[in-house]
Design a protein around this motif. Structure first.
Motif, PDB file in Angstrom:
ATOM      1  N   MET A   1      -0.447  -2.971 -34.093  1.00  0.00           N
ATOM      2  CA  MET A   1      -1.447  -3.293 -35.443  1.00  0.00           C
ATOM      3  C   MET A   1      -2.260  -2.342 -35.228  1.00  0.00           C
ATOM      4  O   MET A   1      -2.998  -1.911 -34.077  1.00  0.00           O
ATOM      5  CB  MET A   1      -2.216  -4.616 -35.030  1.00  0.00           C
ATOM      6  N   PRO A   2      -2.765  -1.895 -36.458  1.00  0.00           N
ATOM      7  CA  PRO A   2      -4.214  -1.126 -36.376  1.00  0.00           C
ATOM      8  C   PRO A   2      -5.525  -1.720 -36.156  1.00  0.00           C
ATOM      9  O   PRO A   2      -5.373  -2.991 -35.762  1.00  0.00           O
ATOM     10  CB  PRO A   2      -4.251  -0.532 -37.990  1.00  0.00           C
ATOM     11  N   SER A   3      -6.384  -0.974 -35.928  1.00  0.00           N
ATOM     12  CA  SER A   3      -7.717  -1.700 -35.516  1.00  0.00           C
ATOM     13  C   SER A   3      -8.799  -1.084 -36.061  1.00  0.00           C
ATOM     14  O   SER A   3      -8.765   0.250 -36.542  1.00  0.00           O
ATOM     15  CB  SER A   3      -7.769  -1.673 -33.838  1.00  0.00           C
ATOM     16  N   PHE A   4     -10.200  -1.544 -35.843  1.00  0.00           N
ATOM     17  CA  PHE A   4     -11.402  -0.974 -36.365  1.00  0.00           C
ATOM     18  C   PHE A   4     -12.453  -1.428 -35.237  1.00  0.00           C
ATOM     19  O   PHE A   4     -12.079  -2.501 -34.486  1.00  0.00           O
ATOM     20  CB  PHE A   4     -11.541  -1.296 -37.666  1.00  0.00           C
ATOM     21  N   THR A   5     -13.536  -0.673 -35.394  1.00  0.00           N
ATOM     22  CA  THR A   5     -14.429  -1.439 -34.483  1.00  0.00           C
ATOM     23  C   THR A   5     -15.622  -2.114 -35.145  1.00  0.00           C
ATOM     24  O   THR A   5     -16.214  -1.763 -36.429  1.00  0.00           O
ATOM     25  CB  THR A   5     -15.293  -0.256 -33.955  1.00  0.00           C
ATOM     26  N   SER A   6     -16.038  -3.331 -34.838  1.00  0.00           N
ATOM     27  CA  SER A   6     -17.125  -4.103 -35.274  1.00  0.00           C
ATOM     28  C   SER A   6     -17.893  -4.571 -34.274  1.00  0.00           C
ATOM     29  O   SER A   6     -17.467  -5.328 -33.458  1.00  0.00           O
ATOM     30  CB  SER A   6     -16.320  -5.333 -36.075  1.00  0.00           C
ATOM     31  N   GLU A   7     -19.142  -4.068 -34.373  1.00  0.00           N
ATOM     32  CA  GLU A   7     -20.372  -4.583 -33.371  1.00  0.00           C
ATOM     33  C   GLU A   7     -19.676  -4.316 -31.839  1.00  0.00           C
ATOM     34  O   GLU A   7     -19.838  -5.030 -31.185  1.00  0.00           O
ATOM     35  CB  GLU A   7     -20.585  -5.840 -33.727  1.00  0.00           C
ATOM     36  N   LEU A   9     -17.015  -3.894 -30.596  1.00  0.00           N
ATOM     37  CA  LEU A   9     -15.708  -4.696 -30.401  1.00  0.00           C
ATOM     38  C   LEU A   9     -14.352  -4.103 -31.131  1.00  0.00           C
ATOM     39  O   LEU A   9     -14.629  -3.909 -32.597  1.00  0.00           O
ATOM     40  CB  LEU A   9     -15.599  -6.389 -30.666  1.00  0.00           C
ATOM     41  N   THR A  10     -13.349  -3.926 -30.521  1.00  0.00           N
ATOM     42  CA  THR A  10     -12.099  -3.390 -31.168  1.00  0.00           C
ATOM     43  C   THR A  10     -11.325  -4.807 -31.631  1.00  0.00           C
ATOM     44  O   THR A  10     -10.764  -5.356 -31.072  1.00  0.00           O
ATOM     45  CB  THR A  10     -11.308  -2.740 -30.190  1.00  0.00           C
ATOM     46  N   LEU A  11     -11.106  -4.605 -32.878  1.00  0.00           N
ATOM     47  CA  LEU A  11     -10.407  -5.805 -33.676  1.00  0.00           C
ATOM     48  C   LEU A  11      -9.120  -5.389 -34.273  1.00  0.00           C
ATOM     49  O   LEU A  11      -9.235  -4.381 -35.034  1.00  0.00           O
ATOM     50  CB  LEU A  11     -11.349  -6.618 -34.581  1.00  0.00           C
ATOM     51  N   SER A  12      -8.015  -6.183 -34.405  1.00  0.00           N
ATOM     52  CA  SER A  12      -6.809  -5.689 -34.673  1.00  0.00           C
ATOM     53  C   SER A  12      -6.638  -6.368 -36.240  1.00  0.00           C
ATOM     54  O   SER A  12      -7.175  -7.557 -36.412  1.00  0.00           O
ATOM     55  CB  SER A  12      -5.716  -6.148 -33.878  1.00  0.00           C
ATOM     56  N   TYR A  13      -5.912  -5.623 -37.133  1.00  0.00           N
ATOM     57  CA  TYR A  13      -5.555  -6.241 -38.406  1.00  0.00           C
ATOM     58  C   TYR A  13      -4.242  -5.766 -38.787  1.00  0.00           C
ATOM     59  O   TYR A  13      -3.677  -4.838 -38.071  1.00  0.00           O
ATOM     60  CB  TYR A  13      -6.834  -5.923 -39.199  1.00  0.00           C
ATOM     61  N   GLU A  14      -3.725  -6.237 -39.898  1.00  0.00           N
ATOM     62  CA  GLU A  14      -2.624  -5.783 -40.620  1.00  0.00           C
ATOM     63  C   GLU A  14      -2.824  -6.035 -42.115  1.00  0.00           C
ATOM     64  O   GLU A  14      -3.251  -6.767 -42.543  1.00  0.00           O
ATOM     65  CB  GLU A  14      -1.405  -7.030 -40.107  1.00  0.00           C
TER      66      GLU A  14
END
Length: 256
Positions: A1-7, A9-14
């Motif tokens: 899954m791709p991911s991004f950084t929020s505050e 934290l590395t969070l995954s999404y689709e």
């Protein structure tokens, strides 16, 4: 899954499909896959011409799982949802949340209404305002060495579900401490986006949908027949009503 950084934290999404985005926010102890892909929601949305954006909330799925309860307030988790829209360069989206995900959607719609086309609060009725009193039992169940001796039915239910999803139970316990903060009635009344409140007829956790829909300036209530909290998620009547609601309000936006 791709991911991004929020505050930090590395969070995954689709992201699946094309068209107007629908940000799908899952419930406690679940994941984007379990809540939205495995139940057929993503296929349902993409078949209707929408882009399904599926987030793994902090503490869940393939996202980072901190053990600090202060990192799981609904305000913080709502910022994750908006930060994902920023990451994907979406000006706005439909928010589709279930249970904890509906609470997150509510706080996002309150804090950043311009980013929300409309919203669906699944599995969350008046207990968005009233709160829930079984958090301590659920935490004890999550941290117990095993199911043996767990007699509280809700604690057993969530422990079984957490084991089934192979979750980090300490992260879930931290999430349970703070993610259930209720929303003030005055704040609910200030959510000026169209909201569908959808709750199973046999759901004993969500609270009445009609009462919450009445508080919301543009609220509508849906009772999902013969479904409890766990079994309403993928219900065909819920999906059909959600698609009708989304289509109607996105058309209204286009006509403005």
């Amino acid at each position: 899954m791709p991911s991004f950084t929020s505050e930090q934290l590395t969070l995954s999404y689709e992201v699946v499909g094309h068209g107007r985005p629908v940000l799908c926010i899952h419930g406690f102890a679940s994941s984007g896959k379990v809540n939205w892909i495995d139940t057929g929601w993503v296929q349902h949305l993409t078949d209707a011409g929408y882009q399904a954006v599926v987030l793994d909330n902090r503490g869940h799925g393939q996202s980072d799982k901190p053990h600090d309860p202060e990192l799981y307030t609904p305000q913080a988790m709502a910022r994750d949802a908006v930060n994902l829209l920023d990451h994907l360069e979406h000006d706005s989206a439909v928010l589709l949340g279930y249970s904890m995900g509906a609470r997150i959607a509510a706080f996002a719609a309150f804090a950043d209404p311009e980013r929300v086309s409309c919203a669906i609060f699944g599995g969350m009725g008046m207990n968005l305002v009233n709160g829930l009193s079984d958090g301590g039992d659920i935490i004890a169940g999550l941290l117990a060495p095993s199911l043996d001796g767990l007699t509280n039915p809700t604690a057993r239910q969530f422990r079984i579900f957490a084991d089934h999803t192979k979750s980090d139970r300490q992260a879930l316990a931290a999430c349970m401490e703070t993610s259930r903060s209720p929303m003030a009635r005055a704040d609910v009344r200030r959510i000026d986006r169209p909201v569908l409140v959808a709750v199973g007829a046999d759901d004993e956790m969500a609270g009445p949908p009609d009462a919450l829909a009445t508080l919301l300036p543009k609220g509508e209530a849906l009772v999902i027949p013969r479904r409890d909290h766990m079994r309403a998620t993928g219900d065909p009547k819920f999906k059909a009503a959600a698609l009708e609601f989304i289509g109607r309000h996105l058309r209204d936006d286009a006509d403005l």
